[in-house]
Design a protein around this motif. Sequence first.
Motif, PDB file in Angstrom:
ATOM      1  N   HIS A  81       0.544   4.289  -2.934  1.00 39.11           N
ATOM      2  CA  HIS A  81       0.469   5.757  -2.659  1.00 39.11           C
ATOM      3  C   HIS A  81       2.387   6.754  -3.272  1.00 39.11           C
ATOM      4  CE1 HIS A  81       0.888   9.067   0.594  1.00 39.11           C
ATOM      5  NE2 HIS A  81      -0.653   8.734   0.715  1.00 39.11           N
ATOM      6  N   SER A 130       1.009   9.400  -5.894  1.00 41.72           N
ATOM      7  CA  SER A 130       1.876  10.874  -5.109  1.00 41.72           C
ATOM      8  C   SER A 130       2.636  11.432  -6.474  1.00 41.72           C
ATOM      9  CB  SER A 130       1.971  10.192  -4.470  1.00 41.72           C
ATOM     10  OG  SER A 130       3.431  10.186  -3.878  1.00 41.72           O
ATOM     11  N   LYS A 147       0.606  -1.419   0.284  1.00 41.54           N
ATOM     12  CA  LYS A 147       0.095  -0.492   0.254  1.00 41.54           C
ATOM     13  C   LYS A 147       0.871   0.941   0.266  1.00 41.54           C
ATOM     14  CE  LYS A 147      -3.734   1.714   2.736  1.00 41.54           C
ATOM     15  NZ  LYS A 147      -4.684   1.676   3.526  1.00 41.54           N
ATOM     16  N   GLU A 148       1.782   0.939   0.660  1.00 40.28           N
ATOM     17  CA  GLU A 148       3.051   2.531   0.618  1.00 40.28           C
ATOM     18  C   GLU A 148       3.222   2.651  -1.033  1.00 40.28           C
ATOM     19  OE1 GLU A 148       6.429   3.535   2.656  1.00 40.28           O
ATOM     20  OE2 GLU A 148       4.900   2.599   4.551  1.00 40.28           O
TER      21      GLU A 148
END
Length: 137
Positions: free
Chosen positions: A6, A10, A2-3
């Motif tokens: 993300h 971004s 998930k990191e």
Amino acid sequence: MKEKLHRCLSCLMAIVLLLSTTSFKVEKHYCMGHLVDVAFFVDAQDCGMDMPLGDDMSASVEKSSCCASEVIAMEGQNDVKPSFNDFQLDQKMFLVAYTYAYIGLFEPLAKRKQTYAQYHPPKIVENIQLLDQVFLI
């Protein structure tokens, strides 16, 4: 996982914002139908064969130049500045609460102390329930 997702999203949004606000131009110079020079962000150099437009030429004589230039320009946005004056009190409170909760996601979690890290259970040689003849009915 998930990191990493993300971070990728971004970075993608930052690139899209950069490309939508940046102005650029591509200029191509052709001489006798052949590409001579391509320039990004600046003027292309000519081949030196352009015909000067001076006073000595008569208006009746129309001579066409053998050179041609092609310019592709893209203007970027200039009005990207956000306006925070339009927020109302309940929207500001929600924004503050959301930011505080979002920043709380990145605090490190306290590790649990493992009390039985060095404990190894004994090997079962025989089934104790069969030896004692104890069965669940």
